[in-house]
Design a protein around this motif. Sequence first.
Motif, PDB file in Angstrom:
ATOM      1  N   PHE A 303     -25.704  13.213 -39.517  1.00 45.29           N
ATOM      2  CA  PHE A 303     -24.982  11.725 -39.621  1.00 45.29           C
ATOM      3  C   PHE A 303     -25.682  10.689 -39.858  1.00 45.29           C
ATOM      4  O   PHE A 303     -26.777  10.380 -38.875  1.00 45.29           O
ATOM      5  N   ASN A 304     -25.808  10.040 -41.037  1.00 43.50           N
ATOM      6  CA  ASN A 304     -26.729   8.994 -41.256  1.00 43.50           C
ATOM      7  C   ASN A 304     -26.627   7.761 -40.651  1.00 43.50           C
ATOM      8  O   ASN A 304     -25.592   6.767 -41.193  1.00 43.50           O
ATOM      9  N   GLN A 305     -26.761   7.604 -39.298  1.00 43.94           N
ATOM     10  CA  GLN A 305     -26.430   6.269 -38.469  1.00 43.94           C
ATOM     11  C   GLN A 305     -26.800   4.873 -39.234  1.00 43.94           C
ATOM     12  O   GLN A 305     -26.488   3.903 -39.306  1.00 43.94           O
ATOM     13  N   GLU A 306     -28.459   5.207 -39.697  1.00 42.14           N
ATOM     14  CA  GLU A 306     -28.844   4.018 -40.195  1.00 42.14           C
ATOM     15  C   GLU A 306     -28.024   3.393 -41.444  1.00 42.14           C
ATOM     16  O   GLU A 306     -27.972   2.044 -41.611  1.00 42.14           O
ATOM     17  N   HIS A 307     -27.871   4.351 -42.573  1.00 43.76           N
ATOM     18  CA  HIS A 307     -26.891   4.128 -43.351  1.00 43.76           C
ATOM     19  C   HIS A 307     -25.549   3.416 -43.030  1.00 43.76           C
ATOM     20  O   HIS A 307     -25.035   2.180 -43.881  1.00 43.76           O
ATOM     21  N   LEU A 308     -25.040   3.980 -42.087  1.00 49.50           N
ATOM     22  CA  LEU A 308     -24.024   3.403 -41.762  1.00 49.50           C
ATOM     23  C   LEU A 308     -23.893   1.997 -41.104  1.00 49.50           C
ATOM     24  O   LEU A 308     -23.073   1.031 -41.416  1.00 49.50           O
ATOM     25  N   GLN A 309     -25.089   1.730 -40.226  1.00 47.46           N
ATOM     26  CA  GLN A 309     -25.387   0.423 -39.838  1.00 47.46           C
ATOM     27  C   GLN A 309     -25.469  -0.574 -40.990  1.00 47.46           C
ATOM     28  O   GLN A 309     -25.086  -1.765 -40.822  1.00 47.46           O
ATOM     29  N   THR A 310     -26.122  -0.144 -41.872  1.00 48.43           N
ATOM     30  CA  THR A 310     -26.399  -1.010 -43.336  1.00 48.43           C
ATOM     31  C   THR A 310     -25.113  -1.427 -43.972  1.00 48.43           C
ATOM     32  O   THR A 310     -24.897  -2.542 -44.296  1.00 48.43           O
ATOM     33  N   GLU A 311     -24.283  -0.467 -44.057  1.00 46.39           N
ATOM     34  CA  GLU A 311     -22.856  -0.686 -44.747  1.00 46.39           C
ATOM     35  C   GLU A 311     -22.041  -1.693 -43.949  1.00 46.39           C
ATOM     36  O   GLU A 311     -21.365  -2.432 -44.417  1.00 46.39           O
ATOM     37  N   LEU A 312     -21.903  -1.501 -42.549  1.00 44.52           N
ATOM     38  CA  LEU A 312     -21.339  -2.264 -41.748  1.00 44.52           C
ATOM     39  C   LEU A 312     -21.908  -3.824 -41.932  1.00 44.52           C
ATOM     40  O   LEU A 312     -21.183  -4.782 -41.808  1.00 44.52           O
ATOM     41  N   GLN A 313     -23.346  -3.855 -41.481  1.00 46.87           N
ATOM     42  CA  GLN A 313     -24.038  -4.982 -41.702  1.00 46.87           C
ATOM     43  C   GLN A 313     -23.526  -5.886 -42.953  1.00 46.87           C
ATOM     44  O   GLN A 313     -23.228  -7.194 -43.140  1.00 46.87           O
ATOM     45  N   GLN A 314     -23.422  -5.390 -44.329  1.00 42.45           N
ATOM     46  CA  GLN A 314     -23.158  -5.842 -45.266  1.00 42.45           C
ATOM     47  C   GLN A 314     -21.579  -6.645 -45.578  1.00 42.45           C
ATOM     48  O   GLN A 314     -21.524  -7.243 -46.350  1.00 42.45           O
ATOM     49  N   ASN A 315     -20.853  -6.136 -44.517  1.00 42.45           N
ATOM     50  CA  ASN A 315     -19.556  -6.506 -44.642  1.00 42.45           C
ATOM     51  C   ASN A 315     -19.226  -7.272 -43.607  1.00 42.45           C
ATOM     52  O   ASN A 315     -18.088  -7.795 -43.121  1.00 42.45           O
ATOM     53  N   ILE A 316     -20.169  -7.734 -42.928  1.00 40.13           N
ATOM     54  CA  ILE A 316     -20.050  -8.998 -41.909  1.00 40.13           C
ATOM     55  C   ILE A 316     -20.248 -10.407 -42.402  1.00 40.13           C
ATOM     56  O   ILE A 316     -21.225 -10.662 -43.012  1.00 40.13           O
ATOM     57  N   ASN A 317     -18.992 -11.216 -42.324  1.00 42.03           N
ATOM     58  CA  ASN A 317     -19.074 -12.466 -42.788  1.00 42.03           C
ATOM     59  C   ASN A 317     -19.186 -13.540 -41.831  1.00 42.03           C
ATOM     60  O   ASN A 317     -19.282 -14.575 -42.431  1.00 42.03           O
ATOM     61  N   LYS A 473      -7.780   8.174 -32.979  1.00 41.78           N
ATOM     62  CA  LYS A 473      -6.535   7.485 -32.546  1.00 41.78           C
ATOM     63  C   LYS A 473      -7.075   6.198 -32.443  1.00 41.78           C
ATOM     64  O   LYS A 473      -6.708   5.067 -32.581  1.00 41.78           O
ATOM     65  N   ILE A 474      -8.150   6.193 -31.135  1.00 41.22           N
ATOM     66  CA  ILE A 474      -8.418   4.952 -30.713  1.00 41.22           C
ATOM     67  C   ILE A 474      -9.250   4.100 -31.401  1.00 41.22           C
ATOM     68  O   ILE A 474      -9.385   2.853 -31.480  1.00 41.22           O
ATOM     69  N   GLU A 475     -10.007   4.770 -32.289  1.00 39.42           N
ATOM     70  CA  GLU A 475     -10.740   3.988 -33.594  1.00 39.42           C
ATOM     71  C   GLU A 475      -9.805   3.213 -34.411  1.00 39.42           C
ATOM     72  O   GLU A 475      -9.974   2.067 -34.888  1.00 39.42           O
ATOM     73  N   GLY A 476      -8.767   4.094 -34.601  1.00 41.28           N
ATOM     74  CA  GLY A 476      -7.932   3.700 -35.562  1.00 41.28           C
ATOM     75  C   GLY A 476      -7.154   2.307 -34.879  1.00 41.28           C
ATOM     76  O   GLY A 476      -6.708   1.208 -35.914  1.00 41.28           O
ATOM     77  N   GLU A 477      -6.944   2.217 -33.806  1.00 41.31           N
ATOM     78  CA  GLU A 477      -6.375   1.085 -32.977  1.00 41.31           C
ATOM     79  C   GLU A 477      -7.239  -0.138 -32.779  1.00 41.31           C
ATOM     80  O   GLU A 477      -6.917  -1.462 -32.853  1.00 41.31           O
ATOM     81  N   LYS A 478      -8.538   0.215 -32.688  1.00 39.65           N
ATOM     82  CA  LYS A 478      -9.442  -1.021 -32.206  1.00 39.65           C
ATOM     83  C   LYS A 478     -10.460  -1.432 -33.125  1.00 39.65           C
ATOM     84  O   LYS A 478     -11.180  -2.664 -33.208  1.00 39.65           O
ATOM     85  N   ILE A 479     -10.910  -0.726 -34.426  1.00 37.99           N
ATOM     86  CA  ILE A 479     -11.753  -1.028 -35.353  1.00 37.99           C
ATOM     87  C   ILE A 479     -10.927  -1.679 -36.601  1.00 37.99           C
ATOM     88  O   ILE A 479      -9.972  -0.828 -37.101  1.00 37.99           O
ATOM     89  N   ASN A 481     -10.009  -2.474 -39.960  1.00 35.35           N
ATOM     90  CA  ASN A 481      -9.916  -1.358 -41.195  1.00 35.35           C
ATOM     91  C   ASN A 481     -11.016  -1.534 -42.381  1.00 35.35           C
ATOM     92  O   ASN A 481     -11.282  -0.378 -42.843  1.00 35.35           O
ATOM     93  N   THR A 482     -11.690  -2.657 -42.474  1.00 34.81           N
ATOM     94  CA  THR A 482     -12.550  -2.607 -43.455  1.00 34.81           C
ATOM     95  C   THR A 482     -13.862  -1.734 -42.843  1.00 34.81           C
ATOM     96  O   THR A 482     -14.526  -1.104 -43.529  1.00 34.81           O
ATOM     97  N   PHE A 483     -14.178  -2.109 -41.532  1.00 34.15           N
ATOM     98  CA  PHE A 483     -15.117  -1.157 -40.966  1.00 34.15           C
ATOM     99  C   PHE A 483     -14.792   0.131 -40.647  1.00 34.15           C
ATOM    100  O   PHE A 483     -15.681   1.011 -40.913  1.00 34.15           O
ATOM    101  N   LEU A 484     -13.239   0.347 -40.547  1.00 28.38           N
ATOM    102  CA  LEU A 484     -13.069   1.897 -40.232  1.00 28.38           C
ATOM    103  C   LEU A 484     -13.084   2.349 -41.775  1.00 28.38           C
ATOM    104  O   LEU A 484     -13.640   3.814 -41.482  1.00 28.38           O
TER     105      LEU A 484
END
Length: 839
Positions: A303-317, A473-479, A481-484
Motif C-alpha cells: 500500500f503506497n502510503q506516500e503516494h496517498l499522502q501526496t494525493e491528499l495534500q494536493q486536495n487541501i484548500n 463504515k466509520i471512514e464513510g461517516e467521518k472522512i 468525500n473528496t478525501f475518501l
Amino acid sequence: MKKNKYLLPVLGCLILFIIISFAYFTPLLSGKYISQPDIIHYKGGAHELEEYRKAHGKDTYWSNSMFGGMPTYQMGAAYPSDVIKNIDKILRYFPAPACYLFLLLSGFFLLGMVWLKNWKYALLGSIMFSFSTYFFIIIGAGHNAKVHTIAYFAPFIAGVYLLYQKKYIWGFILTTIFLSLQIAANHPQMTYYLFLALGIFGIVELIHAIRKKTIKSFFISTCFFIISILLSVGMNSSRLLSTYEYSKETTRGKSELTINKNNKEINHGLDNDYITHWSYGILETANLFIPNFMGGGNNEKAFNQEHLQTELQQNINSEKDSRELQQSLASSFSGSYWGEQPGTSGPAYEGAIVVFLAILALFYYKGRYKWWLIGATILSFLLAWGKNFGIFTNFMIEHFPLYNKFRAVSSALVIAEFTIPLFALLGIYSYFKDETLSMQYKKKVLLTTSAIILGLLLIFYFFGMNLFNFHTKIEGEKINNTFLEIIRKERFVLFQADTLRTFIFVLLTAIILYIPQKTQIRPQYIIFTITFLCLVDLWGVDKRYLNDENFVDRQLYKNPFPTEVSESQLQLAATDPAVARIVNTVPVNQVLDEIKQKDPSQYRVFNLLLSPFNETNTSYFHQSIGGYHGAKLRRYQDLIDFYFSDSLNLPILDMLNTKYIITADSVIHALPNPNNNGNAWFVNEIFFANNANEEISQIGKINTKRQAILNKNFQKDLQFAKSTDTLSYIELKQYEPNNLIYATHNKSEKLGVFSEIYYPHGWKATIDGKEVPIYRANYILRALKIPAGNHTINFTFDPPVIYKGRIITLISFSIFIILSVALLVWDYKKKLKKLSISL
C-alpha cells in the motif's frame, strides 16, 4: 520389495520438507531467531518461572510476576511425568519456527499417504495446506500454541479416517497419539473447532453405515474413537485438570459483580461483544482466494502510503481542511484494510490454485467425504462471521457447551484452512484417477468452471471500484468525500494487483489441467507442476507477512528486554521493525533495572508508560501490577475495570504493595510510593459485605492500612474487638513465589492482611506449623486470623490437582501402551494363523 516401495519417496519428501522449512526461514542458518511479539510478552511474564526453574530444577505453579500473582498453568509450566510433551519435543527437534512448518508439512503428508497411498499427491496436499498465509501470520505474531495445535490436525484425522475404514488398530494408535499431542500443544480453541467439524464427519459416517448396513463396524470404530479421546485426555490430565480448575476463577468465567464502577447494572449480554469482537466479514471471506481483496493487513507493505499522502495534500484548500483531515484520519483511517474486523495483520489467504481446485472438486470428487468437507467448510465460515451472522453465532454461544469460553471467532477459519486443501487434493486425485469420470465430463467442467471464475475475476478487475466500497463504515461517516475517494482509489490499485495475480494462477492451472486432454503427458508431471505453482503462489504472499525482517540476532532473542544496545543495533532499528520494537523499550528497561539493583526487597511496580495491562517489560524485572495474558483472574480483572479503567487509584495501589510508579515528564523515572501498605499488615477494624458488589465498592472508601472488607460468610469466624494496637507487625522473612515465610508480633488476636492475591485452589497457610484457613479480604487479597504472640507464618502453593493429574497421566499412558501392544500381537497372530491355513 513391494512393501518398501514407498520408503525412498517418503524419505525423500521428508528431506525436502526439512530443506523447504529452512529455505523459508533462512535467517535460522545464520544464527538469527524469530522475534514474535506474543513470545516476547510470554518471556517477560514467565521470567520468574524460568529463574525459579533454573535455581531449583523444578517448576513453580505460582508466579507473582503479573497481575499481582497468578498460577503458571498457562505461562509455560511443565508437568511431572508428561510423556506426551517429551514426544512432542522430539518431533519439534528443529528450531522455531522451522519446526512448525516441518510439522505442518509432514503431518499432512501422513494424511495424504494414509488416504490416497500416493506420495506425489500427498506432497501436493502438504504444500497446499502448510503454506496457508494464515499460519505464517500467526507465527509472526507469536501464536505458537495455535499453529502447534493445527500442525497435529492432519495426522489426527489420518487416524480417525483409518478407524472408519475398519483399520482399527493403526487407526486407534494414530488417533490417540496425535490427539494427545494436539491437546498437549495447548490451544483448546483450535481443538474445539476441529471437533465441531468432526461432528459433521460422524453424521456422514452414520448415514453411510445405515445406507450400507454397516452399523456394527461404525459402532466399533466409534468405540475405538471414544477410547482414544479418553486416553488422550488422560495423558494430558495435569494440564487439563489444572487449566479447568483455574478457568473457573478467570475472565473466562462470569463475574460475581452485577454493577459497574458507576453503580449501574452490568448487562452480561455484552459478553457476546467480547466473544465476537474479531468477526470475519462475509465479503471478506474472498480473501481466501484474492489476498488483498480487502486490503490485506492494516499495514500492508504494498500500500503506497506516500503516494496517498501526496494525493491528499494536493486536495487541501485551507488550514481548516488540513486540520479536519488529520483529525478524521487519526480517528478512523485503517490503512490499507477496509474489512469488518477491528484490525488484522493480513488475510487468511488459502491460495488461488487451492481454492480453484476445491471448486473443481465439487464436480470431480464423488466420495462420501465430499459432504463432510463441504459441510465443515460452510460451518467454518458461519462461525468465523461471528456478529456478521448473529443468528447462528448467538445460537452457538447460548447452546453449545464451552463455546462462550473462546474469543476471536474469526479463528474458526482454521477448519476451512484444513478442509479446503484436503477437498482440493481429493478433487485433483479424482480428476486423474476416477475412471467413472468421462473425458468429456472432465473437460466440460474444467472449461465451464474456469470460464466463470476467470470472467468473474475480470469483472472485479475492471469494475471493482463500482462493486465494492473500499472503505470501512466509520471512514464513510467521518472522512470527507473528496478525501475518501482518493483513499478508495489507492485501495483499488492494491485490489487490482492481487485480482490479476489470482487470475494468472487460475489461468495457468486451468491450462495445465487441460493439457492431458490433448496430449499423452503423464499425470505425475502435471501434479509436480501444480505443486510447484502452489508453492510459488503461497510463498510469495506468505513473505509479505513473515520474512527476514521478523528475525533478530541471538542476543536480542535471548533477552528481548535489554538495558543496553550496541550502535549497530541502534542503526538496524531504523530499518528493522523487529529490532525497533525491542530497542525502543531500552530507556524504560534501564529505569526498571535500576530500581531492581537499588531495592532488592519484595514489592510491586506499576508502569504507566507501556500500557500497564498489556505489557510484560515490568514483569521481567519486577512483580507487576499489570501484565499481558488472555486469562487473568476474574476478580483481578474486576478490580482493573472498577478502579483503573480511566484513573489512577492510589489507595488500591497501596494495598497491592506498589512501591514504585513508572512515569515520565521530560525523562523517564520511578516515582516512589511511600504510602504503600507493605507485604502484610494488621488491621484494627473489619467490615463485612453482603455480596461482591459491596466488597469491591467499599475497598475504595476504607483506609486499607487499618480496615478490611470481607464477605459476610466469614463473619462467624472473625469476631475481633476493635483494636488500636500500633506496635504489632508482620514481616516477610523469606520469599519464593510458591513459599512465603513471615514473622508476626501482636498483643491480641487480630486479622492479618497480606498483599498476595487470593486463589482458592492449592494455597495452604500454617501458623507455627499448624494449618489455618485462608480468608479473602479486600476483594482479592489473602487474610489470616493470627493469635496473640510471636509466630511464624508459612504460605505454600502445592496444588493437589498436579499430583492427581500425574497419576491419571501415568495410568492412561500405561493403558495405551498395553492396549496397543495387545492389539498388535493379536493382529500378528491372526495373520500368522491365516497364513498357516492357506499353506
